[in-house]
Design a protein around this motif. Structure first.
Motif, PDB file in Angstrom:
ATOM      1  N   ARG A 144      20.290  -8.980  33.086  1.00  0.00           N
ATOM      2  CA  ARG A 144      21.614  -7.828  32.953  1.00  0.00           C
ATOM      3  C   ARG A 144      22.170  -7.675  31.751  1.00  0.00           C
ATOM      4  O   ARG A 144      22.429  -6.774  30.898  1.00  0.00           O
ATOM      5  N   ASN A 145      22.320  -9.038  30.803  1.00  0.00           N
ATOM      6  CA  ASN A 145      22.998  -8.936  29.609  1.00  0.00           C
ATOM      7  C   ASN A 145      22.300  -8.290  28.497  1.00  0.00           C
ATOM      8  O   ASN A 145      22.833  -8.136  27.442  1.00  0.00           O
ATOM      9  N   ASN A 146      21.235  -8.349  28.585  1.00  0.00           N
ATOM     10  CA  ASN A 146      20.215  -7.893  27.609  1.00  0.00           C
ATOM     11  C   ASN A 146      19.406  -6.587  27.845  1.00  0.00           C
ATOM     12  O   ASN A 146      19.098  -6.065  26.944  1.00  0.00           O
ATOM     13  N   TYR A 175      26.910  -2.609  34.356  1.00  0.00           N
ATOM     14  CA  TYR A 175      26.315  -2.265  33.163  1.00  0.00           C
ATOM     15  C   TYR A 175      27.256  -1.306  32.515  1.00  0.00           C
ATOM     16  O   TYR A 175      28.342  -0.843  33.057  1.00  0.00           O
TER      17      TYR A 175
END
Length: 122
Positions: A54-56, A83
């Motif tokens: 998710r963070n990437n 997001y």
């Protein structure tokens, strides 16, 4: 499949031919359809165990001038899935007169959204 191949940046685009309509209802529908498709795809990531990425993952929205209002639908769909929209681009490829003064208003709108924190880059 794109995530399995290593893709981490996604461009969200509209069909340029569909954006050439003058029917406001059709234009609004285009934004909602993209937001729904996006929500469906993002919800598939949890069962696929891709949530750790998710963070990437980053997203860029590319809108033709007639679909500028679609930003709200797409940004909301991303926000509800935790997001953010990293960039917003104005697509002038299908425009007959790329130097039309009205496009300056679109850039002002996009800049205002960026200043308000709604998108990372324009």
């Amino acid at each position: 499949q794109a995530l399995e191949e290593g893709v981490r940046h996604f461009y969200l685009t509209f069909d340029v031919d569909a954006a050439n309509t003058t029917d406001d209802g059709q234009l609004q529908l285009q934004g909602r359809l993209l937001a729904l498709r996006l929500t469906e795809l993002l919800s598939l990531m949890v069962p696929g165990f891709y949530h750790y990425l998710r963070n990437n993952i980053s997203f860029t929205l590319v809108t033709p001038p007639k679909l500028m209002r679609a930003y709200e639908e797409v940004a909301r769909a991303l926000y509800l899935q935790s997001y953010v929209l990293d960039a917003w681009l104005l697509d002038l490829r299908a425009c007959s007169d790329r130097w039309d003064i009205r496009y300056l208003d679109y850039w002002k709108l996009m800049s205002g959204v960026r200043v308000a924190g709604g998108v990372g880059n324009v």
